[in-house]
Motif scaffolding. Sequence first.
Motif, PDB file in Angstrom:
ATOM      1  N   LEU A  43       5.160   7.959  -8.132  1.00 23.71           N
ATOM      2  CA  LEU A  43       6.104   6.848  -8.094  1.00 23.71           C
ATOM      3  C   LEU A  43       6.553   6.600  -6.662  1.00 23.71           C
ATOM      4  CD1 LEU A  43       8.412   7.530 -11.161  1.00 23.71           C
ATOM      5  CD2 LEU A  43       6.796   5.653 -10.874  1.00 23.71           C
ATOM      6  N   ILE A  44       6.734   5.350  -6.340  1.00 18.29           N
ATOM      7  CA  ILE A  44       7.289   4.945  -5.047  1.00 18.29           C
ATOM      8  C   ILE A  44       8.700   4.470  -5.352  1.00 18.29           C
ATOM      9  CG2 ILE A  44       7.071   3.332  -3.119  1.00 18.29           C
ATOM     10  CD1 ILE A  44       4.022   3.269  -3.828  1.00 18.29           C
ATOM     11  N   ASN A  45       9.683   5.327  -5.118  1.00 22.41           N
ATOM     12  CA  ASN A  45      11.026   4.984  -5.579  1.00 22.41           C
ATOM     13  C   ASN A  45      12.156   5.495  -4.693  1.00 22.41           C
ATOM     14  OD1 ASN A  45      10.742   7.669  -6.219  1.00 22.41           O
ATOM     15  ND2 ASN A  45      11.341   7.463  -8.351  1.00 22.41           N
ATOM     16  N   GLU A  46      11.931   5.463  -3.376  1.00 27.32           N
ATOM     17  CA  GLU A  46      13.005   5.896  -2.480  1.00 27.32           C
ATOM     18  C   GLU A  46      14.184   4.933  -2.500  1.00 27.32           C
ATOM     19  OE1 GLU A  46      12.417   7.345   1.447  1.00 27.32           O
ATOM     20  OE2 GLU A  46      10.514   8.287   0.900  1.00 27.32           O
ATOM     21  N   ASN A  47      13.873   3.630  -2.606  1.00 27.48           N
ATOM     22  CA  ASN A  47      14.932   2.619  -2.705  1.00 27.48           C
ATOM     23  C   ASN A  47      14.365   1.390  -3.393  1.00 27.48           C
ATOM     24  OD1 ASN A  47      13.899   0.675  -0.628  1.00 27.48           O
ATOM     25  ND2 ASN A  47      14.235   2.427   0.727  1.00 27.48           N
ATOM     26  N   ILE A  48      15.229   0.504  -3.816  1.00 19.00           N
ATOM     27  CA  ILE A  48      14.804  -0.646  -4.621  1.00 19.00           C
ATOM     28  C   ILE A  48      13.921  -1.618  -3.837  1.00 19.00           C
ATOM     29  CG2 ILE A  48      16.851  -2.089  -4.244  1.00 19.00           C
ATOM     30  CD1 ILE A  48      14.891  -1.590  -7.559  1.00 19.00           C
ATOM     31  N   THR A  49      14.134  -1.719  -2.527  1.00 16.53           N
ATOM     32  CA  THR A  49      13.281  -2.584  -1.708  1.00 16.53           C
ATOM     33  C   THR A  49      11.852  -2.052  -1.710  1.00 16.53           C
ATOM     34  OG1 THR A  49      15.130  -3.235  -0.300  1.00 16.53           O
ATOM     35  CG2 THR A  49      12.927  -3.533   0.610  1.00 16.53           C
ATOM     36  N   GLU A  50      11.705  -0.746  -1.462  1.00 20.43           N
ATOM     37  CA  GLU A  50      10.389  -0.116  -1.461  1.00 20.43           C
ATOM     38  C   GLU A  50       9.727  -0.247  -2.836  1.00 20.43           C
ATOM     39  OE1 GLU A  50      10.108   4.289  -1.489  1.00 20.43           O
ATOM     40  OE2 GLU A  50       9.007   4.032   0.378  1.00 20.43           O
ATOM     41  N   GLU A  51      10.499  -0.055  -3.896  1.00 18.94           N
ATOM     42  CA  GLU A  51       9.962  -0.183  -5.258  1.00 18.94           C
ATOM     43  C   GLU A  51       9.431  -1.587  -5.499  1.00 18.94           C
ATOM     44  OE1 GLU A  51      11.845   1.410  -8.825  1.00 18.94           O
ATOM     45  OE2 GLU A  51      13.261   2.462  -7.526  1.00 18.94           O
ATOM     46  N   THR A  52      10.216  -2.578  -5.104  1.00 22.80           N
ATOM     47  CA  THR A  52       9.820  -3.972  -5.344  1.00 22.80           C
ATOM     48  C   THR A  52       8.551  -4.311  -4.580  1.00 22.80           C
ATOM     49  OG1 THR A  52      12.137  -4.554  -5.682  1.00 22.80           O
ATOM     50  CG2 THR A  52      10.601  -6.374  -5.306  1.00 22.80           C
ATOM     51  N   HIS A  53       8.446  -3.894  -3.320  1.00 22.60           N
ATOM     52  CA  HIS A  53       7.223  -4.148  -2.551  1.00 22.60           C
ATOM     53  C   HIS A  53       6.023  -3.451  -3.192  1.00 22.60           C
ATOM     54  CE1 HIS A  53       8.691  -6.558   0.739  1.00 22.60           C
ATOM     55  NE2 HIS A  53       9.685  -5.698   0.963  1.00 22.60           N
ATOM     56  N   ALA A  54       6.206  -2.250  -3.692  1.00 20.79           N
ATOM     57  CA  ALA A  54       5.105  -1.532  -4.357  1.00 20.79           C
ATOM     58  C   ALA A  54       4.642  -2.287  -5.600  1.00 20.79           C
ATOM     59  CB  ALA A  54       5.538  -0.115  -4.712  1.00 20.79           C
ATOM     60  N   VAL A  55       5.590  -2.799  -6.370  1.00 19.40           N
ATOM     61  CA  VAL A  55       5.256  -3.576  -7.565  1.00 19.40           C
ATOM     62  C   VAL A  55       4.467  -4.832  -7.165  1.00 19.40           C
ATOM     63  CG1 VAL A  55       6.228  -5.010  -9.416  1.00 19.40           C
ATOM     64  CG2 VAL A  55       7.167  -2.733  -8.968  1.00 19.40           C
ATOM     65  N   MET A  56       4.942  -5.530  -6.141  1.00 23.61           N
ATOM     66  CA  MET A  56       4.274  -6.766  -5.716  1.00 23.61           C
ATOM     67  C   MET A  56       2.866  -6.472  -5.183  1.00 23.61           C
ATOM     68  SD  MET A  56       6.387  -9.029  -6.651  1.00 23.61           S
ATOM     69  CE  MET A  56       5.703 -10.533  -5.947  1.00 23.61           C
ATOM     70  N   LYS A  57       2.687  -5.362  -4.506  1.00 22.30           N
ATOM     71  CA  LYS A  57       1.352  -4.993  -4.020  1.00 22.30           C
ATOM     72  C   LYS A  57       0.421  -4.670  -5.178  1.00 22.30           C
ATOM     73  CE  LYS A  57       2.873  -3.779   0.523  1.00 22.30           C
ATOM     74  NZ  LYS A  57       3.380  -2.822   1.452  1.00 22.30           N
ATOM     75  N   ASN A  58       0.948  -4.059  -6.229  1.00 24.88           N
ATOM     76  CA  ASN A  58       0.134  -3.802  -7.423  1.00 24.88           C
ATOM     77  C   ASN A  58      -0.247  -5.112  -8.109  1.00 24.88           C
ATOM     78  OD1 ASN A  58       0.095  -1.035  -7.042  1.00 24.88           O
ATOM     79  ND2 ASN A  58       1.862  -0.663  -8.349  1.00 24.88           N
ATOM     80  N   LEU A  59       0.709  -6.031  -8.207  1.00 26.08           N
ATOM     81  CA  LEU A  59       0.400  -7.348  -8.778  1.00 26.08           C
ATOM     82  C   LEU A  59      -0.681  -8.034  -7.955  1.00 26.08           C
ATOM     83  CD1 LEU A  59       3.908  -8.835  -9.691  1.00 26.08           C
ATOM     84  CD2 LEU A  59       2.077  -8.233 -11.291  1.00 26.08           C
TER      85      LEU A  59
END
Length: 127
Positions: A43-59
């Motif tokens: 999981l990439i979950n250090e902070n919500i900004t990092e999480e959101t960018h990881a989700v968008m990169k997966n999309l």
Amino acid sequence: MSKQIIFSEEAPAPIGPYSQAVKAGNTLYVSGQIPLDAASGELINENITEETHAVMKNLEAVLRAAGFGFEDVVKCTIFIKDMGQFGTINEAYGQYFKSNPPARETVEVSRLPKDVNVEISCIAVKA
């Protein structure tokens, strides 16, 4: 109309009985993506900004595997655990839609897979 299952090794493999995306005609339905690193499974979950960018990169990886891009996205659904993080998520998400952003809804939920804080799905159409 036939349907085509889309899979990208650059995005996390499904963790259940579903496909990363399904293309039906000129429409692509992308399953919800979470901030999971495809290579490590971590999981990439250090902070919500990092999480959101990881989700968008997966999309983006799933879209690209089907020959689509963010410019083809017509609808997104964002699921978040804390509506108080909406502004931060929105800021990161907005970086992927510079002009003509898609329709969207954002829903606060009590829990998401692997206890992540954000999950995003989308629908894209090729003209």
